[in-house]
Scaffold this motif. Structure first.
Motif, PDB file in Angstrom:
ATOM      1  N   GLY A   1      14.404  -6.571  -7.728  1.00  0.00           N
ATOM      2  CA  GLY A   1      13.131  -6.125  -8.308  1.00  0.00           C
ATOM      3  C   GLY A   1      12.063  -5.848  -7.252  1.00  0.00           C
ATOM      4  N   PHE A   2      12.331  -6.143  -5.978  1.00  0.00           N
ATOM      5  CA  PHE A   2      11.436  -5.809  -4.857  1.00  0.00           C
ATOM      6  C   PHE A   2      10.104  -6.570  -4.916  1.00  0.00           C
ATOM      7  CE2 PHE A   2       9.222  -2.450  -2.185  1.00  0.00           C
ATOM      8  CZ  PHE A   2      10.116  -2.461  -1.134  1.00  0.00           C
ATOM      9  N   GLU A   3      10.086  -7.724  -5.673  1.00  0.00           N
ATOM     10  CA  GLU A   3       8.806  -8.424  -5.898  1.00  0.00           C
ATOM     11  C   GLU A   3       8.129  -8.852  -4.601  1.00  0.00           C
ATOM     12  OE1 GLU A   3      11.594  -8.466  -8.077  1.00  0.00           O
ATOM     13  OE2 GLU A   3      11.658 -10.624  -8.376  1.00  0.00           O
TER      14      GLU A   3
ATOM     15  N   LEU B   1      -1.091  -6.206   1.728  1.00  0.00           N
ATOM     16  CA  LEU B   1      -1.719  -5.857   3.011  1.00  0.00           C
ATOM     17  C   LEU B   1      -2.415  -4.494   2.924  1.00  0.00           C
ATOM     18  CD1 LEU B   1       1.214  -7.067   5.272  1.00  0.00           C
ATOM     19  CD2 LEU B   1      -1.107  -8.013   5.307  1.00  0.00           C
ATOM     20  N   ARG B   2      -1.695  -3.492   2.459  1.00  0.00           N
ATOM     21  CA  ARG B   2      -2.278  -2.137   2.452  1.00  0.00           C
ATOM     22  C   ARG B   2      -3.482  -2.058   1.508  1.00  0.00           C
ATOM     23  NH1 ARG B   2       3.216   1.627   1.936  1.00  0.00           N
ATOM     24  NH2 ARG B   2       4.076   1.148   3.982  1.00  0.00           N
ATOM     25  N   PHE B   3      -3.287  -2.525   0.267  1.00  0.00           N
ATOM     26  CA  PHE B   3      -4.377  -2.419  -0.714  1.00  0.00           C
ATOM     27  C   PHE B   3      -5.406  -3.526  -0.481  1.00  0.00           C
ATOM     28  CE2 PHE B   3      -1.203  -0.813  -4.238  1.00  0.00           C
ATOM     29  CZ  PHE B   3      -0.868   0.273  -3.453  1.00  0.00           C
TER      30      PHE B   3
ATOM     31  N   VAL C   1      -1.238   6.194   9.033  1.00  0.00           N
ATOM     32  CA  VAL C   1      -1.183   7.206  10.086  1.00  0.00           C
ATOM     33  C   VAL C   1       0.216   7.190  10.688  1.00  0.00           C
ATOM     34  CG1 VAL C   1      -2.206   7.960  12.263  1.00  0.00           C
ATOM     35  CG2 VAL C   1      -3.642   6.839  10.531  1.00  0.00           C
ATOM     36  N   ARG C   2       0.913   8.308  10.548  1.00  0.00           N
ATOM     37  CA  ARG C   2       2.312   8.383  10.983  1.00  0.00           C
ATOM     38  C   ARG C   2       2.483   9.545  11.966  1.00  0.00           C
ATOM     39  NH1 ARG C   2       5.836   6.628   5.602  1.00  0.00           N
ATOM     40  NH2 ARG C   2       5.348   4.429   5.868  1.00  0.00           N
ATOM     41  N   PRO C   3       2.414   9.256  13.252  1.00  0.00           N
ATOM     42  CA  PRO C   3       2.597  10.317  14.246  1.00  0.00           C
ATOM     43  C   PRO C   3       4.054  10.782  14.260  1.00  0.00           C
ATOM     44  CG  PRO C   3       1.734   8.277  15.252  1.00  0.00           C
ATOM     45  CD  PRO C   3       2.203   7.941  13.883  1.00  0.00           C
TER      46      PRO C   3
ATOM     47  N   PHE D   1      -1.469  11.938   7.872  1.00  0.00           N
ATOM     48  CA  PHE D   1      -2.421  10.986   7.302  1.00  0.00           C
ATOM     49  C   PHE D   1      -2.104  10.871   5.815  1.00  0.00           C
ATOM     50  CE2 PHE D   1      -6.007   9.727  10.085  1.00  0.00           C
ATOM     51  CZ  PHE D   1      -5.533  10.294  11.261  1.00  0.00           C
ATOM     52  N   ARG D   2      -1.546   9.743   5.476  1.00  0.00           N
ATOM     53  CA  ARG D   2      -1.117   9.501   4.100  1.00  0.00           C
ATOM     54  C   ARG D   2      -2.122   8.580   3.421  1.00  0.00           C
ATOM     55  NH1 ARG D   2       3.967   5.395   2.855  1.00  0.00           N
ATOM     56  NH2 ARG D   2       3.697   5.386   0.601  1.00  0.00           N
ATOM     57  N   GLU D   3      -2.632   8.970   2.252  1.00  0.00           N
ATOM     58  CA  GLU D   3      -3.508   8.073   1.494  1.00  0.00           C
ATOM     59  C   GLU D   3      -2.689   6.830   1.161  1.00  0.00           C
ATOM     60  OE1 GLU D   3      -6.104   5.959  -0.557  1.00  0.00           O
ATOM     61  OE2 GLU D   3      -4.203   6.497  -1.502  1.00  0.00           O
TER      62      GLU D   3
ATOM     63  N   ILE E   1      -0.055   7.243  -7.110  1.00  0.00           N
ATOM     64  CA  ILE E   1       0.910   6.707  -8.071  1.00  0.00           C
ATOM     65  C   ILE E   1       1.326   5.280  -7.698  1.00  0.00           C
ATOM     66  CG2 ILE E   1       3.125   7.423  -7.095  1.00  0.00           C
ATOM     67  CD1 ILE E   1       3.104   8.953 -10.078  1.00  0.00           C
ATOM     68  N   TYR E   2       0.968   4.874  -6.475  1.00  0.00           N
ATOM     69  CA  TYR E   2       1.295   3.523  -6.021  1.00  0.00           C
ATOM     70  C   TYR E   2       0.371   2.464  -6.618  1.00  0.00           C
ATOM     71  CZ  TYR E   2       4.621   5.098  -2.467  1.00  0.00           C
ATOM     72  OH  TYR E   2       5.710   5.623  -1.815  1.00  0.00           O
ATOM     73  N   ALA E   3      -0.688   2.880  -7.317  1.00  0.00           N
ATOM     74  CA  ALA E   3      -1.656   1.906  -7.819  1.00  0.00           C
ATOM     75  C   ALA E   3      -1.027   0.946  -8.830  1.00  0.00           C
ATOM     76  CB  ALA E   3      -2.849   2.630  -8.441  1.00  0.00           C
TER      77      ALA E   3
ATOM     78  N   GLY F   1       2.855  11.719   1.039  1.00  0.00           N
ATOM     79  CA  GLY F   1       2.860  11.294   2.437  1.00  0.00           C
ATOM     80  C   GLY F   1       4.097  10.488   2.772  1.00  0.00           C
ATOM     81  N   ASP F   2       4.536   9.689   1.835  1.00  0.00           N
ATOM     82  CA  ASP F   2       5.768   8.916   2.036  1.00  0.00           C
ATOM     83  C   ASP F   2       6.937   9.868   2.279  1.00  0.00           C
ATOM     84  OD1 ASP F   2       7.509   6.663   1.989  1.00  0.00           O
ATOM     85  OD2 ASP F   2       8.030   7.153  -0.080  1.00  0.00           O
ATOM     86  N   ILE F   3       7.024  10.888   1.442  1.00  0.00           N
ATOM     87  CA  ILE F   3       8.175  11.797   1.509  1.00  0.00           C
ATOM     88  C   ILE F   3       8.094  12.711   2.738  1.00  0.00           C
ATOM     89  CG2 ILE F   3       9.340  13.675   0.292  1.00  0.00           C
ATOM     90  CD1 ILE F   3       8.294  12.256  -2.349  1.00  0.00           C
TER      91      ILE F   3
HETATM   92  C1  IPM Z   1       7.217   3.185   3.364  1.00  0.00           C
HETATM   93  C2  IPM Z   1       8.107   2.702   2.261  1.00  0.00           C
HETATM   94  C3  IPM Z   1       7.303   2.064   1.136  1.00  0.00           C
HETATM   95  C4  IPM Z   1       6.369   3.115   0.594  1.00  0.00           C
HETATM   96  C5  IPM Z   1       8.161   1.446   0.023  1.00  0.00           C
HETATM   97  C6  IPM Z   1       9.050   0.358   0.589  1.00  0.00           C
HETATM   98  C7  IPM Z   1       7.374   0.934  -1.132  1.00  0.00           C
HETATM   99  O1  IPM Z   1       8.922   3.724   1.787  1.00  0.00           O
HETATM  100  O2  IPM Z   1       6.477   2.376   3.941  1.00  0.00           O
HETATM  101  O3  IPM Z   1       7.277   4.372   3.689  1.00  0.00           O
HETATM  102  O4  IPM Z   1       6.767   3.938  -0.250  1.00  0.00           O
HETATM  103  O5  IPM Z   1       5.226   3.138   1.029  1.00  0.00           O
END
Ligand code: IPM
Ligand code: NAD
Ligand code: MN
Length: 367
Positions: free
Chosen positions: A84-86, A95-97, A105-107, A131-133, A138-140, A246-248
């Motif tokens: 479940g990734f809890e 941490l992020r929120f 920031v992903r160079p 620069f990913r928000e 949708i992560y909220a 940004g993740d993708i």
């Molecule tokens: C990332 C990861 C995370 C995200 C997952 C693990 C929730 O894919 O840090 O890129 O989507 O932010």
């Protein structure tokens, strides 16, 4: 004498402890051999701890991180024993929120020609920053399920986009471009399909762009961006986009720079001018992590590439005031790639620890 900086280290799950082990050796080198005022605080958080006592991200740990730490170094989270990734969600999003680190920031920089998987492209073609928000979208986690497990079930994940959240991220991208001599900022959205949420991104982007006339502002739909990234990555300098995109997009970026074993990242709360965000605090703690996950199939085998984590230490040292050390680490990593002192995913035959040994040897020679 500079003040001691407390670095919270969360090795986490899977390959996290192995790659962080090498990152921590680099930190320890800087502390003991170069006198950097770094103090490590190692945290037992992740799947093992969760399975042992149910703790994920305790409030007292959060409070100490927030009040006392200068940075967090995170390995990776995610373990097949916790499907479940809890624990991972609580820690990562805590941490992020919880620290309002709104810019991930992903160079994307290839540190060797042979790392670039595209025909007729070399390292000079792959050099941009995503620069990913990092605090909404949708992560909220808003939404719900109804009639779960029945044939009529409904599942909703809400996509939350606030003016403040969108604006500060876009501004951070433009200000980064200006500060680093980058000419162009691309904003990737899906405003043709997501008419409400991404109309806000589109409108805010071009409004804000008028304040940065020295930087070219380009809009591109995210699906087209995926195409362009693979066809001609050299056109990109800075990309600003939402949390999910940004993740993708940054995963395509990782592929362009040699794979996930090479991709570093920072989670920051940059100060931006003229923004609705008034919560800036210069001493705010920032979080640093490789882009990759816990790669369970590689765990415990001494094969995971530690270079993403070592480059992440470089980003952290730059953020803490030692930008030369980031450059030094990048040069060492580039040399390691050129000389094949690296793990199999990037064409070498060394193990995780042996790569760390080599990097430390080079650091010692650089003294
Ligand atoms: C990332 C990861 C995370 C995200 C997952 C693990 C929730 O894919 O840090 O890129 O989507 O932010
Ligand atoms: P992953 O990043 O763990 O692995 C994807 C692919 O990249 C795999 O083939 C893996 O072997 C390879 N890879 C990743 N890191 C590598 C390294 N350092 N060296 C060599 N090869 C490497 O992604 P996944 O398989 O989708 O996810 C595994 C777990 O990690 C899941 O639980 C996922 O939710 C989690 N995850 C966590 C984070 C994070 O903590 N920030 C990020 C991404 C995924
Ligand atoms: Mn990801």
């Amino acid at each position: 004498m500079s003040q001691e900086k407390l670095i919270a280290v969360i090795p986490g799950d899977g390959i996290g402890p192995e790659v962080m082990g090498q990152a921590v050796r680099v930190l320890e080198f800087y502390r003991s051999h170069r006198g950097l005022p770094l103090q490590q605080w190692s945290l037992d958080l992740g799947a093992d701890r969760y399975l042992r006592d149910g703790s994920t991200y305790p409030p007292d740990v959060h409070a100490r991180i927030r009040n006392e730490a200068s940075a967090i170094l995170l390995g990776a989270l995610g373990d097949p024993r916790v499907p479940g990734f809890e624990q991972a969600r609580d820690i990562l999003f805590g941490l992020r929120f919880g620290l309002d680190l709104y810019a991930n920031v992903r160079p994307v920089r290839a540190l060797g020609d042979r790392l670039v998987p595209l025909r007729d492209c070399g390292m000079e073609d792959v050099d941009f920053v995503v620069f990913r928000e990092n605090t909404e979208g949708i992560y909220a986690g808003l939404g719900g399920q109804f009639k779960r497990g029945t044939g009529d079930e409904i599942a909703i994940s809400e996509d939350i986009n606030t003016r403040k959240g969108v604006e500060r991220l876009i501004r951070a991208g433009f200000e980064y471009a200006r500060a680093h001599g980058r000419r162009r900022v691309h904003m990737a959205d899906k405003s043709n399909a997501m008419r409400q949420a991404h109309e806000l991104w589109y409108r805010a982007f071009f409004e804000i762009a008028t304040e940065y006339p020295d930087i070219e502002a380009k809009h591109v739909y995210v699906d087209a961006m995926c195409l362009h990234l693979v066809q001609d990555p050299s056109q990109f300098d800075v990309i600003v986009t939402s949390n999910l995109f940004g993740d993708i997009v940054s995963e395509i970026g990782a592929a362009l720079q040699g794979g996930l074993g090479m991709a570093a990242s920072a989670n920051l709360h940059p100060r931006v001018t003229r923004c609705c965000d008034e919560s800036h605090d210069d001493a705010r703690v920032a979080m640093f992590e490789p882009v990759h996950g816990s790669a369970p199939s590689l765990a415990g085998k001494d094969v995971a590439n530690p270079l993403a984590s070592i480059l992440t230490v470089g980003m952290m040292l730059a953020h803490l005031g030692w930008p030369d050390e980031e450059r030094r680490l990048e040069q060492i990593v580039a040399r390691g790639i050129a000389e094949k002192r690296c793990t199999p995913d990037v064409g070498g035959d060394l193990g995780t620890r042996a790569v760390g040994d080599w990097v430390l040897g080079e650091l010692a020679r650089a003294l």
